[in-house]
Design an enzyme around this catalytic site. Structure first.
Site, PDB file in Angstrom:
ATOM      1  N   ASP A   1       0.818  -1.214   0.000  1.00  0.00           N
ATOM      2  CA  ASP A   1       0.000   0.000   0.000  1.00  0.00           C
ATOM      3  C   ASP A   1       0.851   1.264   0.000  1.00  0.00           C
ATOM      4  O   ASP A   1       0.535   2.233  -0.687  1.00  0.00           O
ATOM      5  CB  ASP A   1      -0.940   0.006   1.205  1.00  0.00           C
ATOM      6  CG  ASP A   1      -2.037  -1.048   1.093  1.00  0.00           C
ATOM      7  OD1 ASP A   1      -2.205  -1.633   0.001  1.00  0.00           O
ATOM      8  OD2 ASP A   1      -2.713  -1.277   2.100  1.00  0.00           O
ATOM      9  N   GLY A   2       1.945   1.258   0.757  1.00  0.00           N
ATOM     10  CA  GLY A   2       2.816   2.430   0.807  1.00  0.00           C
ATOM     11  C   GLY A   2       3.423   2.747  -0.550  1.00  0.00           C
ATOM     12  O   GLY A   2       3.534   3.907  -0.942  1.00  0.00           O
TER      13      GLY A   2
END
Length: 102
Positions: free
Chosen positions: A51-52
């Protein structure tokens, strides 16, 4: 044309990046690895990471309107659409723009 990037800190990410590059080249698909050229006719950006990594790329490239397809290389991904074990199925779908993101 497809753009491809990966999280350099994720174990196995570079190997998967190379596999995907080879896979697309075998299928005669142009892949852009230099994201400084992302605005030049790219259908979507495939991001290998978590996600990052997706959020980082969305901040940088989101304003030019390129869709992002995420491949999860972490433990749990809320934004990543694809798990490693399903990658081949999604790569096949990306060969036909009508089936993108199904």
């Amino acid at each position: 044309m497809i753009a491809l990037t990966y999280n350099t800190e994720k174990e196995g990410a570079y190997e998967l990046y190379q596999y995907i590059l080879d896979w697309y080249h075998h299928h005669k698909v142009e892949v852009l690895g230099d994201l400084s050229l992302l605005h030049q006719g790219v259908d979507f950006l495939m991001v290998l990471g978590g996600d990052g990594t997706i959020l980082k790329n969305a901040r940088v490239y989101g304003e030019i309107g390129v869709p992002i397809l995420g491949v999860n290389l972490g433990r749990l991904g809320f934004l990543t659409s694809i798990e490693r074990e399903n990658l081949e199925r999604y790569l096949l779908q990306t060969l036909n723009p009508e089936t993108y993101f199904i």
